[in-house]
Each structure stands twice: as C-alpha cells, then as structure tokens.
Design an enzyme around this catalytic site. Structure first.
Site, PDB file in Angstrom:
ATOM      1  N   ARG A 231      -4.209   6.393  -2.330  1.00 22.86           N
ATOM      2  CA  ARG A 231      -3.894   5.012  -1.978  1.00 22.86           C
ATOM      3  C   ARG A 231      -2.975   4.428  -3.034  1.00 22.86           C
ATOM      4  O   ARG A 231      -3.158   4.653  -4.241  1.00 22.86           O
ATOM      5  CB  ARG A 231      -5.181   4.162  -1.883  1.00 22.86           C
ATOM      6  CG  ARG A 231      -6.034   4.488  -0.655  1.00 22.86           C
ATOM      7  CD  ARG A 231      -5.360   4.002   0.617  1.00 22.86           C
ATOM      8  NE  ARG A 231      -6.165   4.253   1.802  1.00 22.86           N
ATOM      9  CZ  ARG A 231      -6.055   5.338   2.562  1.00 22.86           C
ATOM     10  NH1 ARG A 231      -5.197   6.286   2.224  1.00 22.86           N
ATOM     11  NH2 ARG A 231      -6.799   5.488   3.635  1.00 22.86           N
ATOM     12  N   GLU A 260       4.056  -0.516   1.932  1.00 24.22           N
ATOM     13  CA  GLU A 260       4.824   0.497   2.663  1.00 24.22           C
ATOM     14  C   GLU A 260       5.406  -0.098   3.934  1.00 24.22           C
ATOM     15  O   GLU A 260       4.784  -0.969   4.545  1.00 24.22           O
ATOM     16  CB  GLU A 260       3.928   1.691   2.987  1.00 24.22           C
ATOM     17  CG  GLU A 260       3.416   2.406   1.740  1.00 24.22           C
ATOM     18  CD  GLU A 260       2.552   3.618   2.062  1.00 24.22           C
ATOM     19  OE1 GLU A 260       2.382   3.946   3.259  1.00 24.22           O
ATOM     20  OE2 GLU A 260       2.055   4.261   1.122  1.00 24.22           O
ATOM     21  N   HIS A 278       4.850   8.955   1.838  1.00 25.65           N
ATOM     22  CA  HIS A 278       3.520   9.012   2.472  1.00 25.65           C
ATOM     23  C   HIS A 278       3.448  10.156   3.493  1.00 25.65           C
ATOM     24  O   HIS A 278       3.227   9.938   4.689  1.00 25.65           O
ATOM     25  CB  HIS A 278       3.168   7.687   3.138  1.00 25.65           C
ATOM     26  CG  HIS A 278       1.675   7.500   3.295  1.00 25.65           C
ATOM     27  ND1 HIS A 278       1.075   6.279   3.303  1.00 25.65           N
ATOM     28  CD2 HIS A 278       0.665   8.400   3.440  1.00 25.65           C
ATOM     29  CE1 HIS A 278      -0.237   6.420   3.465  1.00 25.65           C
ATOM     30  NE2 HIS A 278      -0.499   7.697   3.549  1.00 25.65           N
TER      31      HIS A 278
END
Length: 531
Positions: A231, A260, A278
């Site tokens: 995270r 993001e 990611h």
C-alpha cells in the site's frame, strides 16, 4: 431475475458464471453522476479499482444487496455506508496473491542487480558492466513486515533463494513463523538494525501509513534495499527521499503510491528508485482469478448464502471458517424451518452448539440462524450484515450456549425458539466426508432428514394406517414423495412424519390431507415447509 451491474472489465469466465443465473449488464467508464443514475434497480454492483462506490451511489441503489470488488482492497467502496444500508461488501483477496508476491520478489532482484538501470544504459548504446555491479540476495537477511497471505508467499520464495528471514506481524503465531523459517520479532527497531532487505506487506491503516519515518530510516542499516508492493505511503515519502539522497537506502522498489494514478512522483529523479505502476495484480492469471472469484462471491450473496470474503461481516479466522462452513447453510435452513414451525411470532432464539463445534467461535452460525429465521418473516432483504440488527429491532432476544460434552454426534447445533404458544426446538449436524446436512431432531423426536426445498411434517397419535392414508392423499394430489420417515417418542405416543416432496403443497392439499386422516386419527399438526 436479479440484475448485476458490472462497472469495470472482469474476465469473460466470470461474466459467464453470472449470466447463468442473473441478468448482467456491462457498463464501463460510467462517470460518478452516471453511476448514481444507473444503479437503481440493480441488486449487485461489481467494480475494480477505478470506480468508486460512494455513499451517494449506495444510497441511490435501493435494491442493492452486494458490492463486489474484483481485487484485494476495498478502498474505493464506502463500507460504512454499505453496512448502514445492509449491503454486503466483498472482495477477491486471494486472486492476486501469487502475482503480488512475485512482483515483490521481482523488485528485490531489480534493486539488487540494477536491472532497470542496465536496460536503460544498453538502450542508450552504452556497455557499463563495472558501473552496474549489483549484489546477491543469497545469504542476505530479509525482513518481512506482514506475514499474511502475500507475506507468506514471499517468505516461501525468499527461503528457497537462500535468504535469512526475520519478520514482524503482531497477529502471526510463532508456529506459523517457524513453519516458514521466519524468526518472528516484536521490536521494529531491532529488526531494522538486522535487515539487508525490507519488504512490506501490510494493510493501509492509520498505524501503517508513514510507519517508516525519519527516525525509523535512521535505524536501518546503511545500504539497505526497500520494497513496497503493498500500500502506498507505508514508507514516508520525504524520509525515503532523504535516505536515497544520503545513500542510507541503496535502492528502493515501489509499486504502490498514496495517490494513484501517480505520474509525478519526486522519486522519478532517483536512478536507484525502481518504479512500477501498481502491477502487483497485473498478470493474466490474476485477472482471470479475480473475475471468477468475485463472480462466485456475488452469486453467493445474491442467493442469500454466506460470502466468505465479506468485509463488513465479523471476520472469521480461516482455520475456524474451515470447520464451521459446513454448518452455515445447515443452520440457515434450520432457521427458515423454525420460523415456519413457530406460530404467533418468535420472542427469543437460543443457538446451542454441542461437542467439537462448541470449542470454536460460532458467532457466524448465530447470524446465519437469524438470517434464516428473519428471511421468512420480513419483506426487507436480510443478510449476514443486517440480520443481528433486524433481530434487535424486532425485539427478539438472542442467546448463545455452548455444551462441550457430545453424545450421539461429535458436533451438533440446536435451535430453540420461544413463541407465545411454547418452545419450538430442532437439532442438526453434518455427516460423512462430504459434510452432508441433516436435521436429526424435531419436537423431541429423532430424525435423519436432509433439508429439501419442499418438506411436509405431520404430528398425530401413533396408530396403524396413517402412513398409507397420507401417501394416498398425496398421490391423489399429484405430489411425488422423495423421502418419508416416521419417528416417535414411544409406542402409542405421538408420531412425527417427515416428508420431502418434489413440488409445493397447496393449502387446499394440506387441508384435504389432514381431513382424510382425521376420519380415523386426529391430526394434531400439519406443516408445509419451503426453503
């Protein structure tokens, strides 16, 4: 037919599973305003990470029963609002664990061997072997923060790579850590002083965001390698930048960010920062699993069954869930039956667990029992989120009792309902290697009945000829009997007949059947039970 809105792309296999039972509409790239307008009339919503299921969306979805997130986190779903509305929120937490673990390992190697830098150098027409000397991971000490599903897989892979493993997880047992070859430690500062490589696999909480700040960076070994594929924000960004500038941190691999999509991170300025957008779940295998898993869980929710990944239901540890899962559907069915046997309303419910079952946390079984009971007495949707609340609002007193001493069965669950006309009591268990559900006691009579969609029960004085008359009456009504069993408390006392039938029994059929028996034997009670 219930309707499912799929707001982001999931695998075709997942869509096919849903289309077998529900009406599925795929509507991608909806704006927040369009989603609010679209959601009314849908019982389920499936999202990934881009679509936000806000309070406004959830409150507009008056028919919503379940929201499924095809991935691990549920940061984009307002879980509090969903819980208030009695909407289940679930995810697919194991769909990408292998992919995420492999991404963490890939970032470790990329940092240790300077893979990204070497790639850029080659594409610039250079040959910089000496300038790109790396380091081996073999025999280095890896500190794993978080020994959940992903941390466990990282530990297994790092152990095979010959790394020494230490770990921090206040919820992990010594036995689990030992099985992974991890030395579990409780002092974070002591871990930082030992680690050559640090990887974090922690959830996003107020305790973990900024967990590694300037003071913690100062405790780390010089030249440490850091990896975050969990995270964003666990490594405090300004402190991380300072550590990279001072070479306290030799290299860092980052796959996740506080906000993001992230296209302007100051970490881009550092050659020794390996940044990926990611990609932890971005494998074809993980995408396929996420679509299939979330489809299966949404189907369970729409069918009124327990959703094992529901995040707004009291969590059940995996080892406990494995043991209680076979009883969840059983006790839910028993609850539905109980509400149909009870007359005049239910004032109190007692859930009794006996034997091995009594040694476990069986709170979820009480919730399942209430869900079954209430689903037959209210028009409002009842699920594992709101069942206890609805019972409380209706003034139903609920108690749990445990009896560790077992008799005929190693595990037994007993439901008791107190009504204005007395107590209704039944018991059930699961048997065999397939854990088949069985109703084993009703009104004090011993039975062995598998719950079925259509059932009938008759109480009458134990006398000859009743079985034949009931069978003939059902035959005349065109109702086929699947199973018949007769139990009694004593010879000449009350008998209880249990039947499963292939089709519903109308009220007229039940009345006629009772009348045909009353000619010679007074029928005390007759019930048609539908699950």
């Amino acid at each position: 037919m219930k309707k499912v809105l799929v707001a982001e792309k999931i695998s075709d296999k997942g869509l096919d599973l849903l289309r077998d039972k529900f009406e599925v509409h795929v509507k991608l790239d909806l704006t927040p305003e369009e989603l609010v307008v679209t959601i009314p009339g849908y019982e389920a919503l499936i999202v990934r990470s881009a679509t936000r299921a806000t309070r406004e969306v959830i409150e507009a979805g008056k028919s919503l029963e379940i929201i499924g997130r095809a991935g691990v986190g549920v940061d984009n779903v307002d879980v509090a609002a969903a819980t208030e509305q009695g909407v289940i929120v679930c995810n697919a937490p194991t769909s990408n664990i292998v992919s995420a673990a492999e991404q963490a390992i890939a970032l470790m190697y990329a940092c240790a061997r300077r893979t990204a830098q070497a790639d850029r150098s080659m594409k610039e027409g250079k040959w910089e072997r000496s300038a790109l000397t790396g380091t081996e991971l073999y025999d280095k000490t890896l500190a794993i923060f978080g020994l959940g599903r992903i941390g466990t897989l990282v530990a297994e892979r790092a152990r095979a790579m010959g790394m020494k493993l230490i770990g921090y997880d206040p919820y992990a047992s010594e036995a689990k850590a030992d099985s992974l070859g991890v030395t579990l430690m409780s002092d974070i500062d002591a871990i930082l002083e030992l680690a050559d490589v640090i990887t974090v696999h922690l959830p996003k909480t107020k305790e973990t965001i900024g967990m590694f700040d300037e003071a913690r960076f100062a405790k780390m070994r010089d030249g440490v390698i850091l990896v975050n594929a969990a995270r964003g924000g666990i490594f405090e960004e300004n402190a991380l930048i300072a550590a990279l500038e001072s070479s306290k941190v030799a290299s860092v691999g980052i796959d996740v960010y506080e906000h993001e999509p992230c296209t302007d991170s100051p970490l881009r300025a550092f050659d020794n920062a390996i940044l990926t957008p990611h990609l932890g779940a971005s494998t074809s295998e993980a995408q396929e699993r996420a679509g299939v898993q979330i489809a299966e869980y949404v189907m369970l929710g729409l069918e009124g069954r327990m959703v094992p990944t529901a995040v707004n239901v009291t969590p059940v540890p995996a080892d406990v869930m494995d043991k209680v899962r076979p009883f969840i559907d059983l006790v839910q069915d028993m609850g539905q039956m109980l509400s149909q046997f009870a007359t005049g309303g239910i004032e109190a419910v007692e859930v009794v667990t006996v034997g091995r079952l009594a040694a476990l946390d069986t709170t979820i079984l009480t919730t399942a029992a209430l869900k079954g009971i209430l689903s037959k007495v209210t028009a409002d949707p009842v699920n594992f989120v709101n069942a206890n609340y609805i019972a409380e609002q209706r003034g139903i007193e609920v108690t749990e009792t445990k009896r560790k001493k077992a008799y005929a069965y190693s595990s037994l669950i007993i439901l008791k309902a107190q009504t204005p006309h007395g107590e209704v009591r039944m018991a059930g268990t699961v048997i065999g290697k397939n854990k088949e559900p069985r109703l084993v006691s009703l009104f004090g009579a011993d039975l062995d009945v598998r719950p079925s969609q259509h059932m009938a029960f008759f109480q009458y004085p134990d006398q000859p000829g009743v079985i034949g008359r009931i069978g003939m009456a059902l035959g005349a009504a065109g109702v086929n009997i699947g199973m018949m069993q007769v139990a009694r408390t004593e010879v000449g006392g009350d008998a209880l007949m249990a039947l499963t039938v292939d089709s519903p029994l109308s009220a007229a059929t039940l009345t006629e059947l009772t009348r045909s028996c009353d000619a010679t034997v007074p029928m005390k009670n007759a019930w048609y039970i539908q699950l």
